[in-house]
Design a protein around this motif. Structure first.
Motif, PDB file in Angstrom:
ATOM      1  N   HIS A  62      50.417  40.497  73.851  1.00 20.57           N
ATOM      2  CA  HIS A  62      51.150  40.819  72.844  1.00 20.57           C
ATOM      3  C   HIS A  62      50.417  41.448  71.459  1.00 20.57           C
ATOM      4  O   HIS A  62      49.223  41.153  71.097  1.00 20.57           O
ATOM      5  CB  HIS A  62      51.828  39.556  72.100  1.00 20.57           C
ATOM      6  N   ASP A  63      50.962  42.717  71.272  1.00 22.65           N
ATOM      7  CA  ASP A  63      50.365  43.494  69.819  1.00 22.65           C
ATOM      8  C   ASP A  63      51.423  43.959  69.104  1.00 22.65           C
ATOM      9  O   ASP A  63      52.573  44.076  69.657  1.00 22.65           O
ATOM     10  CB  ASP A  63      49.609  44.656  70.478  1.00 22.65           C
ATOM     11  N   GLY A  64      51.143  44.051  67.747  1.00 26.23           N
ATOM     12  CA  GLY A  64      52.255  44.466  66.737  1.00 26.23           C
ATOM     13  C   GLY A  64      51.356  45.573  66.153  1.00 26.23           C
ATOM     14  O   GLY A  64      50.287  45.498  65.868  1.00 26.23           O
ATOM     15  N   SER A  65      52.266  46.482  65.532  1.00 26.48           N
ATOM     16  CA  SER A  65      51.833  47.309  64.610  1.00 26.48           C
ATOM     17  C   SER A  65      52.756  47.990  63.795  1.00 26.48           C
ATOM     18  O   SER A  65      54.344  47.914  64.160  1.00 26.48           O
ATOM     19  CB  SER A  65      51.323  48.798  65.497  1.00 26.48           C
ATOM     20  N   THR A  66      52.224  48.501  62.558  1.00 21.58           N
ATOM     21  CA  THR A  66      53.461  49.250  61.794  1.00 21.58           C
ATOM     22  C   THR A  66      53.621  50.681  62.489  1.00 21.58           C
ATOM     23  O   THR A  66      52.436  51.260  63.157  1.00 21.58           O
ATOM     24  CB  THR A  66      52.644  49.666  60.288  1.00 21.58           C
ATOM     25  N   PRO A  67      54.715  51.318  62.386  1.00 19.80           N
ATOM     26  CA  PRO A  67      55.153  52.828  62.733  1.00 19.80           C
ATOM     27  C   PRO A  67      54.369  53.505  62.219  1.00 19.80           C
ATOM     28  O   PRO A  67      54.327  54.753  62.565  1.00 19.80           O
ATOM     29  CB  PRO A  67      56.551  52.782  62.860  1.00 19.80           C
ATOM     30  N   LYS A  68      53.713  53.225  61.181  1.00 16.02           N
ATOM     31  CA  LYS A  68      52.815  54.341  60.230  1.00 16.02           C
ATOM     32  C   LYS A  68      51.647  54.652  61.097  1.00 16.02           C
ATOM     33  O   LYS A  68      51.202  55.607  61.110  1.00 16.02           O
ATOM     34  CB  LYS A  68      52.200  53.447  58.862  1.00 16.02           C
ATOM     35  N   HIS A  69      51.058  53.636  61.835  1.00 16.19           N
ATOM     36  CA  HIS A  69      50.086  53.574  62.888  1.00 16.19           C
ATOM     37  C   HIS A  69      50.293  54.672  64.004  1.00 16.19           C
ATOM     38  O   HIS A  69      49.830  55.530  64.313  1.00 16.19           O
ATOM     39  CB  HIS A  69      49.512  52.421  63.226  1.00 16.19           C
ATOM     40  N   LEU A  70      51.569  54.040  64.510  1.00 10.40           N
ATOM     41  CA  LEU A  70      51.896  54.777  65.988  1.00 10.40           C
ATOM     42  C   LEU A  70      52.063  56.264  65.736  1.00 10.40           C
ATOM     43  O   LEU A  70      51.901  56.990  66.613  1.00 10.40           O
ATOM     44  CB  LEU A  70      53.154  54.293  66.258  1.00 10.40           C
ATOM     45  N   ALA A  71      52.613  56.847  64.504  1.00 11.88           N
ATOM     46  CA  ALA A  71      52.934  58.237  64.247  1.00 11.88           C
ATOM     47  C   ALA A  71      51.458  59.032  64.629  1.00 11.88           C
ATOM     48  O   ALA A  71      51.713  60.197  65.035  1.00 11.88           O
ATOM     49  CB  ALA A  71      53.353  58.502  62.854  1.00 11.88           C
ATOM     50  N   LEU A  72      50.142  58.423  64.486  1.00  8.99           N
ATOM     51  CA  LEU A  72      49.060  59.140  64.471  1.00  8.99           C
ATOM     52  C   LEU A  72      48.669  59.478  65.998  1.00  8.99           C
ATOM     53  O   LEU A  72      47.800  60.250  66.234  1.00  8.99           O
ATOM     54  CB  LEU A  72      47.925  58.221  63.934  1.00  8.99           C
ATOM     55  N   PHE A  73      49.550  58.707  66.992  1.00  8.51           N
ATOM     56  CA  PHE A  73      49.191  58.890  68.328  1.00  8.51           C
ATOM     57  C   PHE A  73      49.935  60.175  68.674  1.00  8.51           C
ATOM     58  O   PHE A  73      49.863  60.738  69.935  1.00  8.51           O
ATOM     59  CB  PHE A  73      49.601  57.678  69.125  1.00  8.51           C
ATOM     60  N   ILE A  88      56.303  66.339  58.130  1.00 10.40           N
ATOM     61  CA  ILE A  88      56.752  66.348  59.824  1.00 10.40           C
ATOM     62  C   ILE A  88      57.576  64.642  59.613  1.00 10.40           C
ATOM     63  O   ILE A  88      57.216  63.742  59.008  1.00 10.40           O
ATOM     64  CB  ILE A  88      55.551  66.305  60.668  1.00 10.40           C
ATOM     65  N   ARG A  89      58.392  64.547  60.394  1.00 16.81           N
ATOM     66  CA  ARG A  89      59.046  63.355  60.644  1.00 16.81           C
ATOM     67  C   ARG A  89      59.522  62.901  61.935  1.00 16.81           C
ATOM     68  O   ARG A  89      60.066  63.918  62.803  1.00 16.81           O
ATOM     69  CB  ARG A  89      60.499  63.347  60.005  1.00 16.81           C
ATOM     70  N   LEU A  90      58.968  61.872  62.402  1.00 23.07           N
ATOM     71  CA  LEU A  90      59.503  61.443  63.949  1.00 23.07           C
ATOM     72  C   LEU A  90      60.451  60.155  63.777  1.00 23.07           C
ATOM     73  O   LEU A  90      60.578  59.563  62.778  1.00 23.07           O
ATOM     74  CB  LEU A  90      58.035  60.797  64.220  1.00 23.07           C
ATOM     75  N   THR A  91      61.070  60.195  65.027  1.00 19.30           N
ATOM     76  CA  THR A  91      62.293  59.193  64.910  1.00 19.30           C
ATOM     77  C   THR A  91      61.802  58.422  65.982  1.00 19.30           C
ATOM     78  O   THR A  91      61.962  59.111  67.093  1.00 19.30           O
ATOM     79  CB  THR A  91      63.835  59.964  64.989  1.00 19.30           C
ATOM     80  N   PHE A  92      61.840  57.282  66.007  1.00 20.00           N
ATOM     81  CA  PHE A  92      61.547  56.063  66.984  1.00 20.00           C
ATOM     82  C   PHE A  92      63.056  55.663  67.315  1.00 20.00           C
ATOM     83  O   PHE A  92      63.732  55.190  66.558  1.00 20.00           O
ATOM     84  CB  PHE A  92      60.743  55.089  66.692  1.00 20.00           C
ATOM     85  N   ASP A  93      63.222  55.265  68.600  1.00 19.16           N
ATOM     86  CA  ASP A  93      64.452  54.711  68.999  1.00 19.16           C
ATOM     87  C   ASP A  93      64.268  53.246  69.071  1.00 19.16           C
ATOM     88  O   ASP A  93      63.108  52.796  68.723  1.00 19.16           O
ATOM     89  CB  ASP A  93      64.987  55.085  70.320  1.00 19.16           C
ATOM     90  N   GLU A  94      65.108  52.156  69.779  1.00 17.27           N
ATOM     91  CA  GLU A  94      64.691  50.678  69.527  1.00 17.27           C
ATOM     92  C   GLU A  94      63.669  50.461  70.629  1.00 17.27           C
ATOM     93  O   GLU A  94      63.418  49.253  70.534  1.00 17.27           O
ATOM     94  CB  GLU A  94      66.208  50.157  69.864  1.00 17.27           C
ATOM     95  N   VAL A 153      60.869  51.920  70.853  1.00 16.58           N
ATOM     96  CA  VAL A 153      59.733  52.266  70.236  1.00 16.58           C
ATOM     97  C   VAL A 153      59.372  53.773  70.916  1.00 16.58           C
ATOM     98  O   VAL A 153      58.055  53.823  71.160  1.00 16.58           O
ATOM     99  CB  VAL A 153      58.566  51.327  70.130  1.00 16.58           C
ATOM    100  N   ARG A 154      60.140  54.448  71.356  1.00 21.26           N
ATOM    101  CA  ARG A 154      59.719  55.874  71.982  1.00 21.26           C
ATOM    102  C   ARG A 154      60.149  56.715  70.777  1.00 21.26           C
ATOM    103  O   ARG A 154      61.392  56.855  70.310  1.00 21.26           O
ATOM    104  CB  ARG A 154      60.523  56.168  73.001  1.00 21.26           C
ATOM    105  N   VAL A 155      59.427  57.821  70.665  1.00 23.51           N
ATOM    106  CA  VAL A 155      59.936  58.929  69.734  1.00 23.51           C
ATOM    107  C   VAL A 155      61.016  59.939  70.315  1.00 23.51           C
ATOM    108  O   VAL A 155      60.705  60.383  71.873  1.00 23.51           O
ATOM    109  CB  VAL A 155      58.698  59.790  69.461  1.00 23.51           C
ATOM    110  N   VAL A 156      62.130  59.786  69.952  1.00 22.56           N
ATOM    111  CA  VAL A 156      63.326  60.602  70.256  1.00 22.56           C
ATOM    112  C   VAL A 156      63.371  61.990  69.635  1.00 22.56           C
ATOM    113  O   VAL A 156      64.293  62.695  69.887  1.00 22.56           O
ATOM    114  CB  VAL A 156      64.613  59.668  70.544  1.00 22.56           C
ATOM    115  N   ASP A 157      62.816  62.147  68.513  1.00 19.75           N
ATOM    116  CA  ASP A 157      63.038  63.411  67.724  1.00 19.75           C
ATOM    117  C   ASP A 157      61.780  63.483  66.857  1.00 19.75           C
ATOM    118  O   ASP A 157      61.319  62.664  66.197  1.00 19.75           O
ATOM    119  CB  ASP A 157      64.316  63.364  66.895  1.00 19.75           C
ATOM    120  N   VAL A 158      61.575  65.219  66.772  1.00 18.66           N
ATOM    121  CA  VAL A 158      60.548  65.303  65.792  1.00 18.66           C
ATOM    122  C   VAL A 158      61.135  66.505  64.930  1.00 18.66           C
ATOM    123  O   VAL A 158      61.713  67.596  65.352  1.00 18.66           O
ATOM    124  CB  VAL A 158      59.413  65.935  66.693  1.00 18.66           C
ATOM    125  N   CYS A 159      61.130  66.380  63.815  1.00 20.15           N
ATOM    126  CA  CYS A 159      61.568  67.343  62.624  1.00 20.15           C
ATOM    127  C   CYS A 159      60.314  67.487  61.799  1.00 20.15           C
ATOM    128  O   CYS A 159      59.748  66.909  61.190  1.00 20.15           O
ATOM    129  CB  CYS A 159      62.562  66.799  61.778  1.00 20.15           C
TER     130      CYS A 159
END
Length: 334
Positions: free
Chosen positions: A250-261, A319-325, A327-333
């Motif tokens: 198990h691992d957890g992360s803030t989405p702040k970090h995931l955006a960098l990927f 730049i704005r990323l939208t994640f769904d439930e 944790v997949r990126v479904v939109d980039v603005c």
């Protein structure tokens, strides 16, 4: 605390906790449950060259290194290892290690489960991003900790005395062999590299431990207080979770970090002259990237199903990323 956790049966996967994988593990441990067999694996490892086209080790060399008096008994143990850990190359007149044996020995060499290494809390040249106090690195039980002993770190709303070390900022699995190769400041950057690699694998849907599928979901705290939340106890109110269906990692992360990927964010920062790559030998840049990550803005824009946005800004651009439930990126603005 709201969450979109998967069910226990989904998380465990089709194998269950005591299914075929458990039986395979028991069989593997049984094969290795003899001192001579471990000596054989080490003897082949020391005598062969993984990069060579022909790295088979002759029986006579194995016998010499293992110092076994009974050649018939030694052959018996080799036969037991043959197929799962060792491959006999009759045309080359010897034996070579299969990948599972190589991984096993590399784990032993790295020190995991062998050396009980310990690093006392040691000051490094980095202030706590939340209270400005001196931060420290420490190591115990295979985990490398970066912590602030003056505040709650990532857990300001939880009992300070309940954490060892108190005030955790990051905690990453780290093989003890690496402790002797880095200074405490370098360990901070090295742990960032290790942590990012493991998190990236989970974010991409593959367990960093066993390569099985990973389930992912968000937890979020509707009435969050970042200075010390009584509801969730965490610094950030939205957490992405990743759990392996097989080994339960198990691992957890803030989405702040995931955006960098995400490649769009990498490109966005690159256009502004900022590399998001972190190297273990560049402590200063690792520190800048951490600060950059903290500057990202997280917003829960929908809650059923949950939608989370992460916004990054530079020089009046965003730049704005939208994640769904899941944790997949479904939109980039942009």
């Amino acid at each position: 605390m709201s969450n979109t956790d998967t069910t226990e049966s989904q998380r465990k996967g089709s194998h269950g906790s005591h299914g075929p994988i458990g039986r395979h593990a028991i069989e593997a441990f049984a094969l290795l449950g003899h001192k001579t067999r471990l000596e054989i694996l080490l003897a082949i490892w020391k005598a062969h060259d993984l990069r060579a086209d022909d790295n088979a080790v002759a029986f006579s060399q194995i016998r010499k290194r293992v110092e076994h008096d009974d050649p018939g008994n030694l052959r018996y143990h080799l036969e037991q290892l043959d197929g799962q850990f060792v491959r006999q190359q009759a045309d080359r007149g010897g034996y070579e290690l299969r990948v599972p044996a190589q991984q096993l020995i590399q784990t032993v060499i790295a020190g995991a489960g062998v050396h009980d290494e310990y690093l006392e809390p040691t000051d490094i040249d980095q202030q706590c991003p939340f209270c400005g106090a001196q931060t420290v690195m420490s190591y115990r039980e295979g985990i490398l900790f970066w912590a602030c002993h003056e505040c709650g770190g990532m857990t300001p709303g939880q009992d300070f005395a309940s954490f060892d070390p108190p005030g955790p900022l990051t905690a990453h699995p780290f093989d003890p062999a690496g402790l002797d190769e880095w200074t405490p400041d370098e360990l901070r950057a090295a742990s960032t590299v290790v942590g990012r690699r493991r998190l990236r694998s989970a974010f991409d849907g593959v367990c960093p431990n066993c390569s099985s599928p990973v389930d992912s979901w968000f937890d979020w705290c509707p009435d969050h207080n970042s200075d010390g939340c009584d509801d969730c106890g965490l610094r950030f109110g939205t957490t992405a979770h990743f759990r392996c269906r097989t080994c339960d990692h198990h691992d957890g992360s803030t989405p702040k970090h995931l955006a960098l990927f995400h490649p769009a964010v990498v490109s966005f920062y690159d256009n502004h002259g900022i590399s998001t790559r972190v190297r273990a030998d560049d402590f200063e840049h690792a520190r800048r990237i951490y600060s950059l990550m903290l500057s990202h803005q997280v917003t829960v824009v929908e809650d059923d199903p949950i939608r989370v946005t992460v916004t990054a800004s530079q020089d009046d651009e965003m730049i704005r990323l939208t994640f769904d439930e899941t944790v997949r990126v479904v939109d980039v603005c942009r």
